[in-house]
Motif scaffolding. Sequence first.
Motif, PDB file in Angstrom:
ATOM      1  N   MET A   3      34.236  -9.195 -13.992  1.00 38.91           N
ATOM      2  CA  MET A   3      33.559 -10.461 -13.729  1.00 38.91           C
ATOM      3  C   MET A   3      34.552 -11.610 -13.838  1.00 38.91           C
ATOM      4  SD  MET A   3      31.435 -11.148 -17.292  1.00 38.91           S
ATOM      5  CE  MET A   3      30.659  -9.524 -17.299  1.00 38.91           C
ATOM      6  N   LYS A   4      34.228 -12.729 -13.203  1.00 36.90           N
ATOM      7  CA  LYS A   4      35.080 -13.909 -13.321  1.00 36.90           C
ATOM      8  C   LYS A   4      34.644 -14.706 -14.538  1.00 36.90           C
ATOM      9  CE  LYS A   4      36.669 -18.148 -11.056  1.00 36.90           C
ATOM     10  NZ  LYS A   4      36.626 -19.007  -9.838  1.00 36.90           N
ATOM     11  N   VAL A   5      35.615 -14.974 -15.419  1.00 39.49           N
ATOM     12  CA  VAL A   5      35.376 -15.737 -16.640  1.00 39.49           C
ATOM     13  C   VAL A   5      36.331 -16.931 -16.635  1.00 39.49           C
ATOM     14  CG1 VAL A   5      35.319 -15.702 -19.162  1.00 39.49           C
ATOM     15  CG2 VAL A   5      34.797 -13.612 -17.873  1.00 39.49           C
ATOM     16  N   VAL A   6      35.773 -18.121 -16.693  1.00 37.48           N
ATOM     17  CA  VAL A   6      36.597 -19.321 -16.756  1.00 37.48           C
ATOM     18  C   VAL A   6      36.714 -19.746 -18.217  1.00 37.48           C
ATOM     19  CG1 VAL A   6      36.808 -21.749 -16.097  1.00 37.48           C
ATOM     20  CG2 VAL A   6      35.961 -20.071 -14.445  1.00 37.48           C
ATOM     21  N   VAL A   7      37.941 -19.903 -18.687  1.00 33.67           N
ATOM     22  CA  VAL A   7      38.184 -20.247 -20.078  1.00 33.67           C
ATOM     23  C   VAL A   7      38.652 -21.701 -20.162  1.00 33.67           C
ATOM     24  CG1 VAL A   7      39.432 -19.658 -22.188  1.00 33.67           C
ATOM     25  CG2 VAL A   7      38.793 -17.846 -20.573  1.00 33.67           C
ATOM     26  N   ILE A   8      37.755 -22.564 -20.625  1.00 38.18           N
ATOM     27  CA  ILE A   8      38.084 -23.976 -20.800  1.00 38.18           C
ATOM     28  C   ILE A   8      38.928 -24.105 -22.067  1.00 38.18           C
ATOM     29  CG2 ILE A   8      37.160 -26.301 -21.057  1.00 38.18           C
ATOM     30  CD1 ILE A   8      36.423 -24.950 -18.398  1.00 38.18           C
ATOM     31  N   GLY A   9      40.077 -24.756 -21.930  1.00 40.06           N
ATOM     32  CA  GLY A   9      41.050 -24.739 -23.026  1.00 40.06           C
ATOM     33  C   GLY A   9      41.867 -23.466 -22.995  1.00 40.06           C
ATOM     34  N   GLY A  10      41.986 -22.895 -21.822  1.00 48.82           N
ATOM     35  CA  GLY A  10      42.583 -21.575 -21.667  1.00 48.82           C
ATOM     36  C   GLY A  10      44.087 -21.506 -21.805  1.00 48.82           C
ATOM     37  N   THR A  11      44.748 -22.638 -22.035  1.00 54.03           N
ATOM     38  CA  THR A  11      46.196 -22.617 -22.250  1.00 54.03           C
ATOM     39  C   THR A  11      46.556 -22.858 -23.710  1.00 54.03           C
ATOM     40  OG1 THR A  11      46.387 -24.978 -21.676  1.00 54.03           O
ATOM     41  CG2 THR A  11      46.678 -23.390 -19.889  1.00 54.03           C
ATOM     42  N   GLY A  12      45.549 -23.003 -24.585  1.00 55.48           N
ATOM     43  CA  GLY A  12      45.796 -23.283 -25.992  1.00 55.48           C
ATOM     44  C   GLY A  12      45.932 -22.030 -26.833  1.00 55.48           C
ATOM     45  N   LEU A  13      45.949 -22.210 -28.151  1.00 51.86           N
ATOM     46  CA  LEU A  13      46.164 -21.113 -29.098  1.00 51.86           C
ATOM     47  C   LEU A  13      45.164 -19.984 -28.903  1.00 51.86           C
ATOM     48  CD1 LEU A  13      47.490 -19.938 -31.702  1.00 51.86           C
ATOM     49  CD2 LEU A  13      45.787 -21.241 -33.006  1.00 51.86           C
ATOM     50  N   ILE A  14      43.892 -20.295 -28.912  1.00 48.77           N
ATOM     51  CA  ILE A  14      42.849 -19.277 -28.751  1.00 48.77           C
ATOM     52  C   ILE A  14      42.658 -18.929 -27.282  1.00 48.77           C
ATOM     53  CG2 ILE A  14      40.421 -18.718 -29.119  1.00 48.77           C
ATOM     54  CD1 ILE A  14      41.979 -18.809 -31.671  1.00 48.77           C
ATOM     55  N   GLY A  15      42.577 -19.957 -26.445  1.00 54.74           N
ATOM     56  CA  GLY A  15      42.276 -19.736 -25.033  1.00 54.74           C
ATOM     57  C   GLY A  15      43.253 -18.826 -24.329  1.00 54.74           C
ATOM     58  N   GLU A  48      37.030 -33.593 -13.341  1.00 58.54           N
ATOM     59  CA  GLU A  48      38.008 -33.219 -12.316  1.00 58.54           C
ATOM     60  C   GLU A  48      38.248 -31.712 -12.282  1.00 58.54           C
ATOM     61  OE1 GLU A  48      42.797 -33.811 -11.345  1.00 58.54           O
ATOM     62  OE2 GLU A  48      41.881 -34.725 -13.124  1.00 58.54           O
ATOM     63  N   GLY A  49      38.099 -31.121 -11.097  1.00 53.73           N
ATOM     64  CA  GLY A  49      38.432 -29.719 -10.894  1.00 53.73           C
ATOM     65  C   GLY A  49      37.379 -28.719 -11.333  1.00 53.73           C
ATOM     66  N   LEU A  50      36.297 -29.181 -11.965  1.00 51.65           N
ATOM     67  CA  LEU A  50      35.314 -28.246 -12.509  1.00 51.65           C
ATOM     68  C   LEU A  50      34.595 -27.457 -11.421  1.00 51.65           C
ATOM     69  CD1 LEU A  50      33.472 -29.949 -15.523  1.00 51.65           C
ATOM     70  CD2 LEU A  50      34.792 -27.823 -15.512  1.00 51.65           C
ATOM     71  N   ALA A  51      34.116 -28.144 -10.402  1.00 53.86           N
ATOM     72  CA  ALA A  51      33.341 -27.469  -9.359  1.00 53.86           C
ATOM     73  C   ALA A  51      34.161 -26.361  -8.703  1.00 53.86           C
ATOM     74  CB  ALA A  51      32.867 -28.475  -8.315  1.00 53.86           C
ATOM     75  N   ASP A  52      35.416 -26.630  -8.435  1.00 51.70           N
ATOM     76  CA  ASP A  52      36.250 -25.638  -7.756  1.00 51.70           C
ATOM     77  C   ASP A  52      36.522 -24.429  -8.646  1.00 51.70           C
ATOM     78  OD1 ASP A  52      36.418 -27.057  -5.414  1.00 51.70           O
ATOM     79  OD2 ASP A  52      38.315 -28.050  -5.929  1.00 51.70           O
ATOM     80  N   VAL A  53      36.875 -24.666  -9.912  1.00 51.19           N
ATOM     81  CA  VAL A  53      37.253 -23.542 -10.766  1.00 51.19           C
ATOM     82  C   VAL A  53      36.051 -22.670 -11.117  1.00 51.19           C
ATOM     83  CG1 VAL A  53      36.973 -24.578 -13.081  1.00 51.19           C
ATOM     84  CG2 VAL A  53      38.812 -22.938 -12.663  1.00 51.19           C
ATOM     85  N   LEU A  54      34.847 -23.230 -11.094  1.00 51.26           N
ATOM     86  CA  LEU A  54      33.660 -22.457 -11.470  1.00 51.26           C
ATOM     87  C   LEU A  54      33.060 -21.659 -10.316  1.00 51.26           C
ATOM     88  CD1 LEU A  54      31.714 -24.807 -13.932  1.00 51.26           C
ATOM     89  CD2 LEU A  54      33.343 -22.993 -14.437  1.00 51.26           C
ATOM     90  N   LYS A  55      33.584 -21.816  -9.111  1.00 53.57           N
ATOM     91  CA  LYS A  55      33.051 -21.052  -7.979  1.00 53.57           C
ATOM     92  C   LYS A  55      33.169 -19.555  -8.250  1.00 53.57           C
ATOM     93  CE  LYS A  55      33.993 -24.508  -4.382  1.00 53.57           C
ATOM     94  NZ  LYS A  55      34.850 -24.871  -3.211  1.00 53.57           N
ATOM     95  N   GLY A  56      32.042 -18.862  -8.197  1.00 58.69           N
ATOM     96  CA  GLY A  56      32.036 -17.417  -8.397  1.00 58.69           C
ATOM     97  C   GLY A  56      32.093 -16.965  -9.829  1.00 58.69           C
ATOM     98  N   ALA A  57      32.070 -17.908 -10.775  1.00 59.60           N
ATOM     99  CA  ALA A  57      32.180 -17.541 -12.190  1.00 59.60           C
ATOM    100  C   ALA A  57      30.839 -17.068 -12.739  1.00 59.60           C
ATOM    101  CB  ALA A  57      32.685 -18.713 -13.007  1.00 59.60           C
ATOM    102  N   SER A  58      30.872 -16.006 -13.512  1.00 60.88           N
ATOM    103  CA  SER A  58      29.681 -15.528 -14.214  1.00 60.88           C
ATOM    104  C   SER A  58      29.579 -16.095 -15.616  1.00 60.88           C
ATOM    105  CB  SER A  58      29.705 -13.989 -14.298  1.00 60.88           C
ATOM    106  OG  SER A  58      29.725 -13.393 -13.033  1.00 60.88           O
ATOM    107  N   VAL A  59      30.747 -16.307 -16.237  1.00 57.79           N
ATOM    108  CA  VAL A  59      30.797 -16.732 -17.638  1.00 57.79           C
ATOM    109  C   VAL A  59      31.777 -17.899 -17.779  1.00 57.79           C
ATOM    110  CG1 VAL A  59      31.271 -15.998 -20.024  1.00 57.79           C
ATOM    111  CG2 VAL A  59      30.393 -14.343 -18.356  1.00 57.79           C
ATOM    112  N   HIS A  80      27.178 -19.091 -21.184  1.00 61.60           N
ATOM    113  CA  HIS A  80      28.072 -20.099 -21.728  1.00 61.60           C
ATOM    114  C   HIS A  80      28.444 -19.679 -23.143  1.00 61.60           C
ATOM    115  CE1 HIS A  80      29.579 -24.321 -22.313  1.00 61.60           C
ATOM    116  NE2 HIS A  80      29.360 -23.987 -23.580  1.00 61.60           N
ATOM    117  N   VAL A  81      29.740 -19.541 -23.403  1.00 59.36           N
ATOM    118  CA  VAL A  81      30.233 -19.164 -24.732  1.00 59.36           C
ATOM    119  C   VAL A  81      31.051 -20.327 -25.278  1.00 59.36           C
ATOM    120  CG1 VAL A  81      31.634 -17.541 -26.058  1.00 59.36           C
ATOM    121  CG2 VAL A  81      30.321 -16.734 -24.070  1.00 59.36           C
ATOM    122  N   ALA A 107      32.000 -12.822 -24.686  1.00 65.87           N
ATOM    123  CA  ALA A 107      31.952 -13.309 -23.307  1.00 65.87           C
ATOM    124  C   ALA A 107      31.471 -12.246 -22.328  1.00 65.87           C
ATOM    125  CB  ALA A 107      33.323 -13.820 -22.888  1.00 65.87           C
ATOM    126  N   VAL A 108      31.862 -11.005 -22.545  1.00 66.70           N
ATOM    127  CA  VAL A 108      31.493  -9.953 -21.597  1.00 66.70           C
ATOM    128  C   VAL A 108      30.222  -9.221 -22.031  1.00 66.70           C
ATOM    129  CG1 VAL A 108      33.875  -9.653 -20.848  1.00 66.70           C
ATOM    130  CG2 VAL A 108      32.986  -8.232 -22.712  1.00 66.70           C
TER     131      VAL A 108
END
Length: 247
Positions: A1-13, A42-53, A91-92, A173-174
Amino acid sequence: MKVVVIGGTGLIGSKVVSKLNEHGHEAVAASPNTGVNTVTGEGLADVLKGASVVVDVSNSPSFEDDAVMEFFRASTTNLLAAEAAAGVTHHVALSVVGTDRLQQAGYFQAKQVQEDMIRDSGVPYSIVHATQFFEFAKTLADSATSGDTVSVAPIKIQPVFSGDVAAAVGRTAVGTPVNGIVEVAGPDTFTLEDFIRKALAAHNDPRTVVTDPKGLYWGAALKESDLLPGPDAQLGETHFADWSSKQ
């Protein structure tokens, strides 16, 4: 599945993204560094296309009371609206063990607002409550330092390795939305004084650590067990002594 991780470049993400991709999912790191800004939308609509989580492990760049409240209000508002439009089904969010007991502090007031917004959104959700990360022991010590003395509250703490938190977030998340809270903590319980002393010793930091009956935790007065998880918490595998010996 497609999972978008907000803050995905940080320590946890970054760890969550790596773990999910290792298990065959399409995990996408979203942060201002990748052109996604949840505060402005900014950029939210595009990155969430096809996302399940959507996994939100983002944090405010400022911990000043008004700034952190504005960050979580704006970010969560934009994120939940974009998720509804994109058909996201889970949403997690990563939050903190004891948030509801830490309401004297502005940061935790903001986290409580974030959690309440998620609960009221209508999007199926899971909130992961984690205890203090091993990695933030020095930051915690710095916040309680005067001269060469670190004065900490007489409370207990069950700190956790960030990698174990990331694993718990990934599993959540899964999985099926719990529409409630999942707690994750480390395997060992310390007094806050003992935890900070051990952490500083591991870095040859000479500061003296003492317990202050009037000591606060990020501005909040706590009871002894307020930072401890409940009996159903998922416990990480990494012991602080093993982790600190490798630092």
